[in-house]
Scaffold this active site. Sequence first.
Site, PDB file in Angstrom:
ATOM      1  N   MET A 175      34.912 -29.735 -17.187  1.00 44.18           N
ATOM      2  CA  MET A 175      34.285 -28.680 -16.401  1.00 44.18           C
ATOM      3  C   MET A 175      35.344 -27.752 -15.816  1.00 44.18           C
ATOM      4  O   MET A 175      35.234 -26.526 -15.905  1.00 44.18           O
ATOM      5  CB  MET A 175      33.455 -29.288 -15.275  1.00 44.18           C
ATOM      6  CG  MET A 175      32.793 -28.223 -14.449  1.00 44.18           C
ATOM      7  SD  MET A 175      31.415 -28.825 -13.508  1.00 44.18           S
ATOM      8  CE  MET A 175      32.231 -29.745 -12.255  1.00 44.18           C
TER       9      MET A 175
ATOM     10  N   ALA B  68     -12.993  -7.499   6.432  1.00 48.42           N
ATOM     11  CA  ALA B  68     -12.491  -6.407   5.590  1.00 48.42           C
ATOM     12  C   ALA B  68     -10.967  -6.313   5.681  1.00 48.42           C
ATOM     13  O   ALA B  68     -10.351  -5.443   5.059  1.00 48.42           O
ATOM     14  CB  ALA B  68     -13.108  -5.089   6.013  1.00 48.42           C
TER      15      ALA B  68
ATOM     16  N   ARG C  51       0.807  -1.220   0.000  1.00 45.93           N
ATOM     17  CA  ARG C  51       0.000   0.000   0.000  1.00 45.93           C
ATOM     18  C   ARG C  51       0.842   1.273   0.000  1.00 45.93           C
ATOM     19  O   ARG C  51       0.408   2.302  -0.475  1.00 45.93           O
ATOM     20  CB  ARG C  51      -0.926   0.017   1.212  1.00 45.93           C
ATOM     21  CG  ARG C  51      -1.934  -1.129   1.227  1.00 45.93           C
ATOM     22  CD  ARG C  51      -2.919  -1.003   0.075  1.00 45.93           C
ATOM     23  NE  ARG C  51      -3.972  -2.003   0.162  1.00 45.93           N
ATOM     24  CZ  ARG C  51      -5.065  -1.864   0.890  1.00 45.93           C
ATOM     25  NH1 ARG C  51      -5.258  -0.776   1.613  1.00 45.93           N
ATOM     26  NH2 ARG C  51      -5.966  -2.823   0.904  1.00 45.93           N
TER      27      ARG C  51
ATOM     28  N   HIS D 276      -0.633  -4.472   5.199  1.00 43.59           N
ATOM     29  CA  HIS D 276      -0.257  -3.296   5.995  1.00 43.59           C
ATOM     30  C   HIS D 276       0.708  -3.774   7.082  1.00 43.59           C
ATOM     31  O   HIS D 276       0.530  -4.864   7.632  1.00 43.59           O
ATOM     32  CB  HIS D 276      -1.471  -2.688   6.705  1.00 43.59           C
ATOM     33  CG  HIS D 276      -2.274  -1.727   5.878  1.00 43.59           C
ATOM     34  ND1 HIS D 276      -3.648  -1.655   5.966  1.00 43.59           N
ATOM     35  CD2 HIS D 276      -1.907  -0.783   4.971  1.00 43.59           C
ATOM     36  CE1 HIS D 276      -4.097  -0.707   5.151  1.00 43.59           C
ATOM     37  NE2 HIS D 276      -3.051  -0.174   4.525  1.00 43.59           N
TER      38      HIS D 276
ATOM     39  N   CYS E  75      -6.232  -1.610  13.585  1.00 46.67           N
ATOM     40  CA  CYS E  75      -6.723  -0.877  12.410  1.00 46.67           C
ATOM     41  C   CYS E  75      -7.862   0.075  12.772  1.00 46.67           C
ATOM     42  O   CYS E  75      -8.067   1.082  12.111  1.00 46.67           O
ATOM     43  CB  CYS E  75      -7.270  -1.837  11.350  1.00 46.67           C
ATOM     44  SG  CYS E  75      -6.111  -3.043  10.772  1.00 46.67           S
TER      45      CYS E  75
END
Length: 702
Positions: A637, A258, A139, A168, A264
């Site tokens: 190699m 939500a 965000r 968040h 929050c």
Amino acid sequence: MNQSIRFLMCAPDHYEVDYVINPWMEGNIHKSSRDNAVAQWQGLYYILKENAIVDLVPPQKGWPDMVFTANAGLVLEKNVVLSRFLHKERQGEEPYFKQWFEENGFTVYELPPDLPFEGAGDALLDREGRWLWAGYGFRTELDSHPLIAKWLDIEVLSLRLIDERFYHLDTCFCPLTGGYLLYYPAAFDAYSNRLIEMRIPPEKRIVVAEADAVNFACNAVNIGQTIVMNKISEGLKSAIKDAGFAVEETPLTEFLKAGGAAKCLTLRVNEPIIPDHHANVTIESKILQLEGHLLDAGIMNKALDIVIGSGGSFKVLNFNLGVERQSTSNAEVRVSAPSHEVMEEIMIQLIDLGAAARPTEVCDVNTNLVTQDGVAPDDFYASTIYPTEVRVNCEWVKVDNQRMDAAIVVKHSSEGITARCTLLRDLKVGDQVMVGVDGIRTVRQAESREQRNSSQEFSFMGAGVSSERRVELTVEQIAWELRQIRDQGGKVVVTAGPVVIHTGGAQHLSRLIREGYVHTLLGGNAIAVHDIEQAIMGTSLGVDMQKGIPVRGGHRHHLKIINLIRSCGSIANAVEKGVLTKGIMYECVKNNVPFSLAGSIRDDGPLPDTEMDLVKAQEDYARHIAGADMILMLSSMLHSIGVGNMTPAGVKMVCVDINPAVVTKLSDRGSVESVGVVTDVGLFLSLLVQQLDKLTRPLVHK
Ligand code: ARG
């Protein structure tokens, strides 16, 4: 009631899951109950009121997420940095929050409109007031952090979120009184975890398991020794109690729908300032330029992936798309990183893609003096195989002797400025060695779609590993290329391992040398020993090459051969004396094809020609490789990797090995001119000779 603590909340009058802007909202549209939500919100409200003052901002119709006041802004004393919501679904809340802050006497700082920052949801003060933890990745944009640091005059520690469920910072991270921390480590990248561990001692870290984390255990409100949160497990509860805190659970399931919980739903609006701690931002940003077939060749994608994958963030400032299929694009990108360390990590990768800082911004590379022979200054730039240029006196200077894993020495002399790849061991006291990543660019060839796909070009096999079905096609292509190089007087270098002999490839390689397709042979002691053993005794490591079975006493053959050549003094002498009359080494001597044999710890003998001083052997290899057009790596190699390190991009490389892992390792040079062939090397050489015959037949009349 503790009068010194103050929160802002917003009643859930209009709360609803109306849209999806985080994973928790998915499947929950209109699934929350308003009555339950009101009851749960009040549960939290009354608990907080017992411990603090709670202010209320009026809810607004049409802005259902406004209950989550944590996202209103970030407060420190009487200053607030207002949120700039990423999603339009929440942007309408901004003016209401702004109004509340202004009416309540706050100084409001506003970020530029296109710089998202979601307030205290993504920025959490250390509870001792020592610094600010700030999240980014979903965000909030990293570039907002330096502004916050400046406005609030506080040290900002940036943490990158990598799990979209924890979008968040406050969903997975909760600083507590006394320097404790409740957090879910898997929500952060490795660099951020290191940062957390550096600041918070282990005994103060309370690690939350996933099961509690998804119940928003970290989304807690801490007041003194009390933590208010949604329901959590008994195990976590006792861990928190052991750290000296009391847990107050209050159900918030309606808000989980939500993607939010206790923290929050609140915003602490009287965070005190601790006077001794001031802004200290480690965030760096640079403007870079990229040019080439940015979309076509996937460079833009790769570049942006590197930035994000390494913990940085970016903003594309401009992008000019090439209109024609052949025309190139260019772009300017601002890259930000949470620290100098991360910025260097990102830059090193972007430089390999051809990115460079705006030339106007850097006039001179940084250099440091060598103070001890053979030792580079800390932070020296390690070179790559790509053609490189460095800025000196505001001009680009081409780096000489391009190879990987070297330092770049910059010299100013009467003849001008030079820059040169120099091995660490060759550095001398007083040399100026480039350090850091500023003022350097690699010049990547812009390959168009046509070039990359063209069947006329060697590159069509590019950067791939051929499987069986493609081997023949590949061999055809290599034969054509060898023929071309020979006819144009170019140079082909072969590195070969003893497997060439064991698989019956000696006769074919001998022929390639005799017919002028090979101009230098590189290998170890073993290839020469086995080749000569086969030439003289018909066995390779004691195995009869015709019958394929071990010969009695054959295991001593190679020692006898070594002894024989030692008695001659050298392979060339053995040829001259008529002791050695065929095979790979014989052809080299007869056709004046130089060879270099590099020794190793497992060598028997060694042959008089084998260089056992490895520094000298490396130097000798490097001399032989210079000017090569193509390098054929045949089942070795060890020697092939050695050669790969010394070879700049642009030299065609063919790596043949039966082991796909070896082929992938060697042919993955990030440039189209290397190709891998997974097959038996004896078979490969036999096919190659056949193909060359086909190409030659119409031209040669014998
Ligand atoms: N639905 C809201 C959103 O996605 C939830 C915000 C939760 N707030 C927080 N501080 N984590 O923006």
